[in-house]
Design an enzyme around this catalytic site. Structure first.
Site, PDB file in Angstrom:
ATOM      1  N   SER A  21       0.906  -1.177  -0.063  1.00 37.65           N
ATOM      2  CA  SER A  21       0.031   0.060  -0.018  1.00 37.65           C
ATOM      3  C   SER A  21       0.912   1.410   0.008  1.00 37.65           C
ATOM      4  CB  SER A  21      -0.947  -0.104   1.049  1.00 37.65           C
ATOM      5  OG  SER A  21      -0.240   0.212   2.533  1.00 37.65           O
ATOM      6  N   ASN A  22       1.899   1.237   0.678  1.00 42.26           N
ATOM      7  CA  ASN A  22       2.951   2.325   0.622  1.00 42.26           C
ATOM      8  C   ASN A  22       3.374   2.713  -0.895  1.00 42.26           C
ATOM      9  OD1 ASN A  22       3.392   3.826   3.238  1.00 42.26           O
ATOM     10  ND2 ASN A  22       3.527   1.819   3.826  1.00 42.26           N
ATOM     11  N   ILE A  97      16.659  -7.756   5.728  1.00 45.58           N
ATOM     12  CA  ILE A  97      17.792  -6.627   6.350  1.00 45.58           C
ATOM     13  C   ILE A  97      18.769  -6.770   5.346  1.00 45.58           C
ATOM     14  CG2 ILE A  97      19.374  -6.148   8.002  1.00 45.58           C
ATOM     15  CD1 ILE A  97      17.339  -7.235  10.056  1.00 45.58           C
ATOM     16  N   HIS A 114       8.888   3.226   8.778  1.00 46.66           N
ATOM     17  CA  HIS A 114       8.616   2.346   9.940  1.00 46.66           C
ATOM     18  C   HIS A 114       7.345   2.572  10.790  1.00 46.66           C
ATOM     19  CE1 HIS A 114      10.023  -0.583  13.165  1.00 46.66           C
ATOM     20  NE2 HIS A 114       9.650   0.283  14.058  1.00 46.66           N
TER      21      HIS A 114
END
Ligand code: GRF
Length: 193
Positions: A21-22, A97, A114
């Site tokens: 969605s981002n 990461i 975040h």
């Protein structure tokens, strides 16, 4: 961010692992005139990530690398980023990461979002931890990525108030809606500095 580029807009790759969605909000933002970025590549470690569908919808290149062998996949990825002249990376719900070496190659050019008010609640399960601690506020943060998890320089934050009967689901939803606004704002801020 000082980037000397021959392109009119900063060629950007967005890394995702899930819903995206981002990613969608960044794609929409990239299409408005005042946006300094143009999204040229979507990268996912998860071939089933729902967000990969936006590649087809918006005709953006995509690449899936499962990161099972992180070292070799990062080498492949660096080459793909180079071939596509990618100048900036936006992590958006990317659950792997990146190595120190990878980050060094894109030093100062990787952003992350975040779902907490960093430096509080780094890592996973942020909403659960926030509610357990009876926090009054939470929020989201856009920050530069460095070699320490969720610890790079903060670009922008948005605070949200936690309601009385807040659940992890309601809090996640509330914060996500703010994330969609914050990421574009942070990008505008970086390029207007
Ligand atoms: C967002 O809450 C983001 O902050 C976190 O993972 C979630 C990703 O959501 N890192 P989406 O894939 O962008 O919908």
């Amino acid at each position: 961010m000082a980037l000397s580029t021959g392109y009119s807009k900063i060629r950007t790759a967005v890394f995702i692992s899930g819903t995206g969605s981002n990613l969608k909000s960044l794609i929409k933002f990239s299409k408005i005139k005042k946006s300094p970025i143009s999204i040229k590549l979507i990268v996912s470690n998860n071939s089933k990530a729902k967000g990969l569908n936006f590649a087809k919808t918006y005709k953006i290149k995509k690449k899936v690398l499962n990161f099972k062998n992180k070292n070799s996949d990062e080498i492949k990825l660096l080459s793909i980023l180079n071939i596509n002249n990618i100048e900036m990376i936006c992590l958006a719900g990317f659950m792997k990461i990146l190595s120190k070496n990878f980050i060094k190659k894109f030093k100062g050019k990787i952003l992350n979002i975040h779902p907490s008010l960093l430096p509080k609640y780094k890592g996973l399960n942020t909403h659960e931890k926030v509610l357990k601690n009876n926090e009054k506020y939470s929020g989201c943060t856009v920050h530069f990525v460095n070699s320490k998890l969720d610890s790079g320089k903060i670009v922008l934050q948005k605070k949200v108030k936690i309601s009385k009967n807040e659940t992890q689901v309601s809090l996640a939803k509330k914060i996500l809606a703010q994330e969609h606004k914050l990421y574009p704002k942070a990008i505008i801020k970086i390029f207007s500095l």
